[in-house]
Design a protein around this motif. Structure first.
Motif, short mmCIF file in Angstrom:
data_model
loop_
_atom_site.label_atom_id
_atom_site.label_comp_id
_atom_site.label_asym_id
_atom_site.label_seq_id
_atom_site.Cartn_x
_atom_site.Cartn_y
_atom_site.Cartn_z
N ASP A 132 0.83 -1.21 0.00
CA ASP A 132 0.00 0.00 0.00
C ASP A 132 0.86 1.25 0.00
O ASP A 132 0.58 2.22 -0.72
N ARG A 133 1.93 1.24 0.81
CA ARG A 133 2.82 2.41 0.87
C ARG A 133 3.53 2.60 -0.47
O ARG A 133 3.73 3.73 -0.92
N GLU A 136 1.24 4.41 -2.68
CA GLU A 136 1.19 5.83 -2.31
C GLU A 136 2.40 6.57 -2.87
O GLU A 136 2.27 7.68 -3.41
N SER A 139 1.99 7.10 -6.51
CA SER A 139 0.99 8.14 -6.82
C SER A 139 1.52 9.55 -6.53
O SER A 139 1.01 10.52 -7.08
N GLU A 140 2.55 9.65 -5.70
CA GLU A 140 3.17 10.95 -5.42
C GLU A 140 4.01 11.42 -6.61
O GLU A 140 4.45 12.57 -6.63
#
Length: 179
Positions: A132-133, A136, A139-140
């Motif tokens: 999940d990280r 993220e 997506s950054e």
């Protein structure tokens, strides 16, 4: 002719692998070359090669050059992709588990791996959190950029980070090798 000199008007000639040529202003980036070739290539571009040397998409061309755009379809493109993914994995693990030490995380023939120094193995719930990280981080849209540093700078960086394994690896690299 593939040269290494600037043309008088500040334009450069980029020769592509098919030997076709395009003219660009000096300081055009590899990404901009990919954009000019076409949107499909631009979206798929992972890195480039200038005169046979791998470079980031952000590298600017200063003179005439033979340029190849690397995508996932090319073995070297896969290596760049998996190398970057290994960095994302390491960042995710260090974000979630700051006490974990990173060792090595190279690309391999069909993917990549990363070794971590941790007392207990990761459990399935932790692996889900890591994944999940990673999503993220992706997506950054963080910028990936190769940075070459002196041996002294590399030593300081890894000492400041407390990365003993990276210091061990650094000690095995020839003194005149690029870091």
């Amino acid at each position: 002719r593939i040269g290494r000199t600037l043309v008088a008007n500040g334009d450069i000639t980029v020769t592509l692998p098919d030997r076709s040529q395009k003219t660009f202003p000096s300081q055009t980036s590899i990404k901009e070359v990919a954009d000019a070739i076409g949107p499909g290539l631009s979206c798929a571009a992972l890195a480039g090669k200038v005169e046979g040397m791998p470079v980031d998409l952000s590298v600017s061309l200063e003179s005439d050059a033979l340029v190849e755009i690397l995508t996932f379809a090319a073995p070297e493109g896969k290596e760049v992709y998996w190398h970057s993914t290994a960095h994302i994995l390491a960042q995710a693990v260090q974000d979630l588990f700051p006490d974990v030490k990173v060792t090595i995380g190279p690309p391999i023939e069909n993917g990549f791996y990363y070794d971590f120094d941790r007392e207990q193995p990761f459990i399935p719930d932790e692996l889900e959190k890591i994944e999940d990280r990673m999503h993220e981080i992706i997506s950054e849209d963080q910028r990936f950029e190769r940075q070459e540093v002196s041996r002294e700078e590399a030593l300081k960086i890894f000492e400041d980070l407390g990365e003993a394994y990276k210091l061990e690896i650094l000690a095995k690299i020839e003194p005149d090798q690029t870091i």
